[in-house]
Design a protein around this motif. Structure first.
Motif, PDB file in Angstrom:
ATOM      1  N   GLY A 108      42.158  44.272  13.947  1.00  0.00           N
ATOM      2  CA  GLY A 108      42.642  44.749  12.638  1.00  0.00           C
ATOM      3  C   GLY A 108      43.510  43.708  11.960  1.00  0.00           C
ATOM      4  N   GLU A 109      44.420  43.114  12.747  1.00  0.00           N
ATOM      5  CA  GLU A 109      45.353  42.130  12.159  1.00  0.00           C
ATOM      6  C   GLU A 109      44.621  40.863  11.716  1.00  0.00           C
ATOM      7  N   ILE A 110      43.679  40.416  12.536  1.00  0.00           N
ATOM      8  CA  ILE A 110      42.937  39.188  12.188  1.00  0.00           C
ATOM      9  C   ILE A 110      42.012  39.454  10.994  1.00  0.00           C
ATOM     10  N   GLY A 111      41.281  40.564  11.075  1.00  0.00           N
ATOM     11  CA  GLY A 111      40.296  40.869  10.030  1.00  0.00           C
ATOM     12  C   GLY A 111      40.941  41.154   8.681  1.00  0.00           C
ATOM     13  N   ALA A 112      42.140  41.758   8.708  1.00  0.00           N
ATOM     14  CA  ALA A 112      42.813  42.115   7.443  1.00  0.00           C
ATOM     15  C   ALA A 112      43.085  40.876   6.592  1.00  0.00           C
ATOM     16  N   LYS A 113      43.231  39.720   7.257  1.00  0.00           N
ATOM     17  CA  LYS A 113      43.492  38.479   6.497  1.00  0.00           C
ATOM     18  C   LYS A 113      42.289  38.095   5.637  1.00  0.00           C
ATOM     19  N   ARG A 114      41.130  38.642   5.950  1.00  0.00           N
ATOM     20  CA  ARG A 114      39.925  38.341   5.173  1.00  0.00           C
ATOM     21  C   ARG A 114      39.772  39.258   3.959  1.00  0.00           C
ATOM     22  N   ILE A 115      40.679  40.219   3.824  1.00  0.00           N
ATOM     23  CA  ILE A 115      40.576  41.163   2.691  1.00  0.00           C
ATOM     24  C   ILE A 115      41.628  40.791   1.635  1.00  0.00           C
ATOM     25  N   GLN A 116      41.151  40.700   0.393  1.00  0.00           N
ATOM     26  CA  GLN A 116      42.063  40.369  -0.711  1.00  0.00           C
ATOM     27  C   GLN A 116      42.077  41.490  -1.755  1.00  0.00           C
ATOM     28  N   PHE A 138      44.932  47.859   4.222  1.00  0.00           N
ATOM     29  CA  PHE A 138      45.468  48.875   3.297  1.00  0.00           C
ATOM     30  C   PHE A 138      46.964  49.075   3.531  1.00  0.00           C
ATOM     31  N   ARG A 139      47.351  49.132   4.817  1.00  0.00           N
ATOM     32  CA  ARG A 139      48.780  49.342   5.145  1.00  0.00           C
ATOM     33  C   ARG A 139      49.623  48.129   4.741  1.00  0.00           C
ATOM     34  N   GLN A 140      48.968  46.985   4.595  1.00  0.00           N
ATOM     35  CA  GLN A 140      49.687  45.792   4.116  1.00  0.00           C
ATOM     36  C   GLN A 140      49.854  45.814   2.598  1.00  0.00           C
ATOM     37  N   GLY A 141      49.294  46.840   1.950  1.00  0.00           N
ATOM     38  CA  GLY A 141      49.475  46.993   0.509  1.00  0.00           C
ATOM     39  C   GLY A 141      48.365  46.373  -0.330  1.00  0.00           C
ATOM     40  N   LYS A 142      47.288  45.928   0.330  1.00  0.00           N
ATOM     41  CA  LYS A 142      46.197  45.320  -0.445  1.00  0.00           C
ATOM     42  C   LYS A 142      45.441  46.402  -1.215  1.00  0.00           C
ATOM     43  N   LYS A 143      44.936  45.996  -2.382  1.00  0.00           N
ATOM     44  CA  LYS A 143      44.258  46.971  -3.260  1.00  0.00           C
ATOM     45  C   LYS A 143      42.768  46.650  -3.269  1.00  0.00           C
ATOM     46  N   PHE A 144      41.973  47.558  -2.738  1.00  0.00           N
ATOM     47  CA  PHE A 144      40.525  47.338  -2.670  1.00  0.00           C
ATOM     48  C   PHE A 144      39.817  48.681  -2.621  1.00  0.00           C
ATOM     49  N   LYS A 145      38.491  48.612  -2.787  1.00  0.00           N
ATOM     50  CA  LYS A 145      37.649  49.829  -2.726  1.00  0.00           C
ATOM     51  C   LYS A 145      36.737  49.732  -1.520  1.00  0.00           C
ATOM     52  N   VAL A 146      36.342  50.856  -0.989  1.00  0.00           N
ATOM     53  CA  VAL A 146      35.403  50.844   0.139  1.00  0.00           C
ATOM     54  C   VAL A 146      34.229  51.785  -0.149  1.00  0.00           C
ATOM     55  N   TYR A 147      33.032  51.298   0.149  1.00  0.00           N
ATOM     56  CA  TYR A 147      31.840  52.150   0.216  1.00  0.00           C
ATOM     57  C   TYR A 147      31.501  52.355   1.690  1.00  0.00           C
ATOM     58  N   ALA A 148      31.118  53.572   2.054  1.00  0.00           N
ATOM     59  CA  ALA A 148      30.680  53.827   3.432  1.00  0.00           C
ATOM     60  C   ALA A 148      29.340  54.547   3.389  1.00  0.00           C
ATOM     61  N   THR A 149      28.438  54.112   4.246  1.00  0.00           N
ATOM     62  CA  THR A 149      27.114  54.743   4.310  1.00  0.00           C
ATOM     63  C   THR A 149      27.195  56.067   5.068  1.00  0.00           C
ATOM     64  N   GLU A 150      26.298  56.957   4.719  1.00  0.00           N
ATOM     65  CA  GLU A 150      26.231  58.252   5.412  1.00  0.00           C
ATOM     66  C   GLU A 150      25.859  58.066   6.892  1.00  0.00           C
ATOM     67  N   SER A 151      24.937  57.116   7.153  1.00  0.00           N
ATOM     68  CA  SER A 151      24.462  56.822   8.515  1.00  0.00           C
ATOM     69  C   SER A 151      23.678  57.977   9.143  1.00  0.00           C
ATOM     70  N   ARG A 152      22.582  58.281   8.487  1.00  0.00           N
ATOM     71  CA  ARG A 152      21.624  59.260   9.035  1.00  0.00           C
ATOM     72  C   ARG A 152      21.080  58.748  10.351  1.00  0.00           C
ATOM     73  N   PRO A 153      20.688  59.578  11.295  1.00  0.00           N
ATOM     74  CA  PRO A 153      20.663  61.037  11.146  1.00  0.00           C
ATOM     75  C   PRO A 153      21.956  61.726  11.582  1.00  0.00           C
ATOM     76  N   TRP A 154      22.818  61.036  12.312  1.00  0.00           N
ATOM     77  CA  TRP A 154      23.970  61.741  12.899  1.00  0.00           C
ATOM     78  C   TRP A 154      25.119  61.864  11.903  1.00  0.00           C
ATOM     79  N   ARG A 155      25.083  61.096  10.820  1.00  0.00           N
ATOM     80  CA  ARG A 155      26.050  61.158   9.719  1.00  0.00           C
ATOM     81  C   ARG A 155      27.492  60.807  10.134  1.00  0.00           C
TER      82      ARG A 155
END
Ligand code: RUB
Length: 309
Positions: A108-116, A138-155
């Motif tokens: 989480g800490e490493i990957g968060a650096k890739r989000i602006q 998000f907890r670092q205060g970055k402002k972004f949007k997320v899309y998430a797939t439904e991921s059929r069939p188990w959703r």
């Protein structure tokens, strides 16, 4: 939880996700050791191997389970008594589980650096490692949007969107076939992993490879969030990853289809390394081409134990 309850919970998806099933497998072996009565080493080993086989049989694709079980049993053959073996298994399971939870946090800490600020992220299925990246940013205060797939069939996407909504993230649920359509607005993709092969191929929830293709076409960065225990030693020796096929009723209800209709329900797929911009692990952001080096250096001479295992 004992071995049988754990196996049933994994098979029914009550416990799911590669990291969670690995920790559940390790805990079930610790439970087995802790509750074992008797001091006959031979009998203990026979029962232990039966428990191991049952656990490994519960889901075939995620190597995390296999690695968690092997880490828990490491050194057990060298124990002089049942008591020593029990102590070793319990300590190994605790170490594996603690390492696993910490790895997700570090990813989480490493990957968060890739989000602006301003990023538009796409994620698939429900990966605790990918969610750790998104929530940390998000907890670092970055402002972004997320899309998430439904991921059929188990959703599993429903779990993802509700989890991110509770956190306060700006989250939009899409159906799986909307991936290419939204990709034009996306800046980064973050997904999890069930298994990564020695040559850097990702095995993850069915549909992941579609996301990777669409991201590649749209020149969108594609990141895999994966603990290193999702790297598969067996693939070094040519073994293929088994892709789990699940119950047909997950796709269509009984009686809904003409009886001549067949159903094929593979629940994971493979994404070649050329579509992956980086693998975010607890030891750093690495390229798919580095998986071989990480595996061989972490396992040392132990790696040869896995030929034909
Ligand atoms: C879950 C899935 C996840 C990985 C990684 O599939 O494909 O992306 O397991 O998850 P299923 P995590 O729901 O069939 O188990 O990052 O939590 O280990």
């Amino acid at each position: 939880m004992d071995v049988d309850s754990t196996v049933n919970a994994i098979k029914s998806m009550e416990i799911r996700g590669a990291g969670r099933i690995a920790r559940a497998g390790a805990s079930a072996l610790a439970d087995f050791a802790g509750s074992y009565e008797g001091d006959d080493s031979k009998g203990f080993m026979i029962d232990l191997m039966a428990a191991k086989a049952k656990i490994l049989d519960s889901r075939p694709t995620a190597v995390s389970l296999w690695n968690g079980v092997h880490a828990t049993l490491k050194g057990v053959e060298g124990c002089g008594s049942v008591e020593d073996a029990k102590r070793l298994i319990i300590a190994n399971a605790e170490r594996f589980n603690e390492g696993s939870v910490n790895a997700v946090k570090t990813i989480g800490e490493i990957g968060a650096k890739r989000i602006q600020d301003g990023d538009v992220i796409l994620t698939h299925c429900n990966s605790s490692a990918a969610l750790s990246v998104i929530k940390t940013a998000f907890r670092q205060g970055k402002k972004f949007k997320v899309y998430a797939t439904e991921s059929r069939p188990w959703r599993q996407g429903i779990l993802t969107v509700n989890d991110l909504a509770k956190e306060g993230v700006d989250i939009t649920l899409i159906i799986d076939s909307a991936v290419r359509s939204v990709m034009k607005n996306v800046t980064k993709v973050f997904v999890g992993a069930d298994t990564i092969t020695s040559h850097g191929t990702l095995v993850n929830k069915i549909g992941t490879s579609q996301l990777a293709l669409a991201a590649n076409e749209a020149r969108v960065q594609f990141y895999v969030c994966s603990e290193t225990y999702k790297f598969s030693p067996m693939t070094l020796f040519g073994d293929m990853v088994t892709i789990e096929e699940r119950d047909h009723e997950e796709v269509a209800k009984a009686g809904e289809l003409d009886p001549r209709v067949k159903i094929f329900n593979p629940v994971f797929d493979s994404t070649p390394s050329k579509y992956i911009d980086g693998i975010i692990t607890e030891i750093g952001l690495i390229s798919p081409g580095s998986v071989y080096h990480v595996m061989t250096s972490q396992l040392g001479d132990d790696i040869f134990k896995f030929i034909g295992d």
